[in-house]
Design an enzyme around this catalytic site. Sequence first.
Site, mmCIF file in Angstrom:
data_model
loop_
_atom_site.group_PDB
_atom_site.id
_atom_site.type_symbol
_atom_site.label_atom_id
_atom_site.label_comp_id
_atom_site.label_asym_id
_atom_site.label_seq_id
_atom_site.Cartn_x
_atom_site.Cartn_y
_atom_site.Cartn_z
ATOM 1 N N CYS A 1 0.821 -1.229 0.000
ATOM 2 C CA CYS A 1 0.000 0.000 0.000
ATOM 3 C C CYS A 1 0.852 1.275 0.000
ATOM 4 C CB CYS A 1 -0.956 -0.011 1.191
ATOM 5 S SG CYS A 1 -0.274 -0.741 2.679
ATOM 6 N N HIS B 1 -2.893 6.054 5.067
ATOM 7 C CA HIS B 1 -1.444 6.117 5.269
ATOM 8 C C HIS B 1 -0.938 7.499 4.834
ATOM 9 C CE1 HIS B 1 -1.595 1.959 6.059
ATOM 10 N NE2 HIS B 1 -0.864 1.465 5.086
#
Length: 314
Positions: A128, A223
């Site tokens: 990711c 994130h």
Amino acid sequence: MAEPRIGVVGATGAVGRVALELLAERGHRRVRAFASARSVGTSVPFGDRELVVEEATPERLAAGDLDLCFFAIGTAVSAELVPPAADSGVTCIDKSDAFRLSEGVPLVVAGVNDHVLGGSRVVANPNCSAMQLACVLKPLHEAAGLARVRLATYQSMSGAGDAAIRRLHETDPAAADLGMDWEFDGEEFDEEFKLRAETRKILGLPELPLSATCVRVPVLVGHAQAVWVETAEPLEPEQARELLARAPHVALADLPTPGAVAGTDKVHVGRIRRDPTEPNGLALWVVNDNLRKGAALNAIQIAELVLERQPLAA
Ligand SMILES: NC(=O)c1ccc[n+]([C@@H]2O[C@H](COP(=O)([O-])OP(=O)(O)OC[C@H]3O[C@@H](n4cnc5c(N)ncnc54)[C@H](OP(=O)(O)O)[C@@H]3O)[C@@H](O)[C@H]2O)c1
């Protein structure tokens, strides 16, 4: 074109649930949910209905009644389940790191390196953090050449799956010590190694100097990355803004935060500014929903590219 018969393996997990949500939103109907023997007989939401979970076994996935399969499971289980399914003709899009660095397996960020998708039956979905970074680095590299990248990541708990989400909910924030949940080789966490190796593969820059410090933070989804880029040619912050505004799957924002970005589809970039300590240096702040473009959404975008290139016979 015939409607694809789709499997989601790991349908009960953090990424699998989002994959089902996105597939339902896109109007897919021929979708089956798979997980471990523990989940057999339970059901998972799929649009306005529920799918009964089946056990993911090599035999069931290779039975010839699936065209496409998303694997949102751990590395060891992917290594066991993907090859037989792929050998039987299923296009397998895997979210684990089992095949990401394997020779001949395309590692794809849709909108960044679509050209590497060949006829491979196994396509790997990147980590990711590498995903969101590559979306931002690609246009900068094309314009000015990347000379060096340094970054610090602030990664949400959902990036480590349901067990970490439970840990976040159960931990007293005042005493938060959520652990790092990564392997450590004495110098680097494996997350930091993956970020460098996968970004190099995605961008086709095997020598790119890239150094990262990755940290897990008590955030549910999203994130964040503080990124410092040195380019070979000068690139003004305003030029970078213009390039990123046009880049696929990227959106500009003044100061994106995980809370604002969770549930959205784009990689958000803000605080694009000159790095005053480097002649060709830029600093950026990059935030992305790790479960969507960071995982499930990218996998579905890969599937859409595959189906566009190799439509199923009607
Ligand atoms: N979370 C993210 O942001 C993210 C981003 C990029 C990539 N990834 C990768 O995506 C994969 C899935 O991550 P996740 O966060 O969704 O993990 P998760 O929440 O822990 O879910 C794991 C899933 O795997 C299933 N599973 C476990 N053992 C199995 C077995 N033997 N056979 C079949 N299914 C099995 C579980 O089913 P049961 O419920 O039956 O146990 C569950 O559905 C991992 O490889 C992860 O590294 C995650």
